[in-house]
Write an enzyme that holds these catalytic residues in place. Structure first.
Site, PDB file in Angstrom:
ATOM      1  N   LYS A   1     -23.995 -36.930 -50.460  1.00 21.65           N
ATOM      2  CA  LYS A   1     -23.646 -36.545 -49.090  1.00 21.65           C
ATOM      3  C   LYS A   1     -22.908 -37.675 -48.368  1.00 21.65           C
ATOM      4  CE  LYS A   1     -27.928 -37.882 -46.659  1.00 21.65           C
ATOM      5  NZ  LYS A   1     -29.004 -37.397 -45.781  1.00 21.65           N
ATOM      6  N   ASP A   2     -22.985 -38.915 -48.897  1.00 19.93           N
ATOM      7  CA  ASP A   2     -22.285 -40.042 -48.290  1.00 19.93           C
ATOM      8  C   ASP A   2     -20.867 -40.209 -48.816  1.00 19.93           C
ATOM      9  OD1 ASP A   2     -24.641 -40.607 -46.969  1.00 19.93           O
ATOM     10  OD2 ASP A   2     -25.218 -42.262 -48.280  1.00 19.93           O
TER      11      ASP A   2
ATOM     12  N   ARG B   1     -25.344 -33.290 -37.313  1.00 20.90           N
ATOM     13  CA  ARG B   1     -25.593 -31.976 -37.906  1.00 20.90           C
ATOM     14  C   ARG B   1     -27.000 -31.495 -37.594  1.00 20.90           C
ATOM     15  NH1 ARG B   1     -28.696 -30.972 -42.004  1.00 20.90           N
ATOM     16  NH2 ARG B   1     -28.769 -33.185 -42.566  1.00 20.90           N
TER      17      ARG B   1
ATOM     18  N   ARG C   1     -38.168 -45.228 -39.793  1.00 20.56           N
ATOM     19  CA  ARG C   1     -38.143 -43.937 -39.100  1.00 20.56           C
ATOM     20  C   ARG C   1     -39.538 -43.328 -39.021  1.00 20.56           C
ATOM     21  NH1 ARG C   1     -32.317 -41.120 -40.388  1.00 20.56           N
ATOM     22  NH2 ARG C   1     -31.158 -43.036 -40.734  1.00 20.56           N
TER      23      ARG C   1
END
Length: 314
Positions: free
Chosen positions: A80-81, A128, A152
């Site tokens: 995805k990068d 997104r 996170r």
């Protein structure tokens, strides 16, 4: 059997190292000796939002430079990068079997998305995810977030946030699925194009290595991500754009078929355009292209352009 170790380039994050060790293990099982070479990327040393420092492609550039100047022989990326435009002199030699690409919620007190109270603070660094969460109209507050998985998750443990949204694949590779309180239904939140898949790049001229890496390629995974990434490219949207896509191979009337769903959403949740398509695995690129044109016909171009303009102003 290789006579000298294959130098595998990877970022230094815990997740990138886990992914690189997985690929190294697969190659070792095929008789290749592999050594890991850690590469620091611009994305690793900046705390700024990704869409302000060049998108997720900032994680890729340094690895590609190391390939092209001969410091490493192959590199492992989170697919995805990886920018959709090809890089001169490099080839995507393998897409191994894909992890579950869905997003997950990691919330306090075991809460699910529908359990979160109005005003709950949910962290994500992804436009997104932000766009799709806002489109659900749940009244939650979206809080910008960067950092590794532990950072996170720590925001929830420390009470700074009520929840964070992450990729299930990354948590799985790190052995942290115990933090998940809900796997998000793609009908609500579609993952990023290529999420959950790895891409292994090497120099195009290294034909022997290209052939060796082909043994790791999974045809269903490659077809799925080809459709997703073609859609992203036709939309002319970057890796951080509010575009979600999820393609999967499933048994159809005439054998394996590719089914893809996609969404383009305004970051504030005011617009959400969803479409789907089905076709053969061999037609993955055309499926992605046709679906992108359907989205554009419904106004997706204006949504993507507005999101790009907004990120430049921030």
């Amino acid at each position: 059997m290789t006579t000298t170790p294959l130098r595998l380039g990877t970022r230094r994050s815990a997740l990138a190292m886990a992914q690189a060790r997985y690929v190294a293990g697969r190659l070792s099982a095929l008789g290749h000796e592999v050594e890991l070479v850690e590469i620091t990327t611009k994305g690793d040393v900046s705390a700024a939002p990704l869409d302000r420092i060049g998108g997720t492609g900032v994680f890729v550039a340094a690895l590609r430079e190391a390939l092209l100047d001969g410091r490493v022989d192959l590199a492992v990326h989170s697919l995805k990068d990886l920018p959709t435009a090809p890089a001169d002199g490099l080839v995507l030699a393998a897409v191994p079997e894909r992890e579950d690409p869905r997003d997950v919620l990691c919330a306090r007190d075991g809460l699910k998305l529908s359990d979160l109270p109005v005003g709950a603070r949910v962290g994500t660094g992804s436009p997104r995810r932000e766009a799709q969460l806002r489109a659900l109209g749940l009244g939650i507050e979206i809080v910008g977030l960067r950092g590794n998985v532990d950072t996170r998750l720590g925001k929830v443990t420390d009470g700074v946030l009520d929840a964070v949204v992450l990729a299930r694949a990354g948590l799985s590779r790190l052995g942290r699925l115990d933090s998940v309180t809900e796997v998000l239904d793609p009908m609500q939140v579609l993952p990023a194009p290529g999420q959950g898949a790895l891409g292994i790049e090497c120099r195009t001229a290294d034909t022997t290595l290209v052939e060796a890496l082909g043994a790791l390629d999974d045809s269903a995974a490659r077809a799925a991500v080809t459709a997703e990434r073609t859609l992203l490219a036709v939309l002319e949207a970057g890796c951080t754009a509010p575009v979600g896509a999820y393609a999967e191979a499933a048994e159809g009337d005439s054998g394996l078929e590719l089914y893809i769903r996609a969404v383009v959403a305004a970051r504030d949740g005011s617009v959400s355009i969803r479409k789907s398509a089905t076709g053969s695995l061999g037609g993955a690129e055309q499926i992605g292209r046709d679906l992108a044109h359907e989205l554009l016909a419904d106004g997706a171009g204006a949504v993507v352009d507005a999101a790009g303009a907004a990120s430049k102003e921030e």
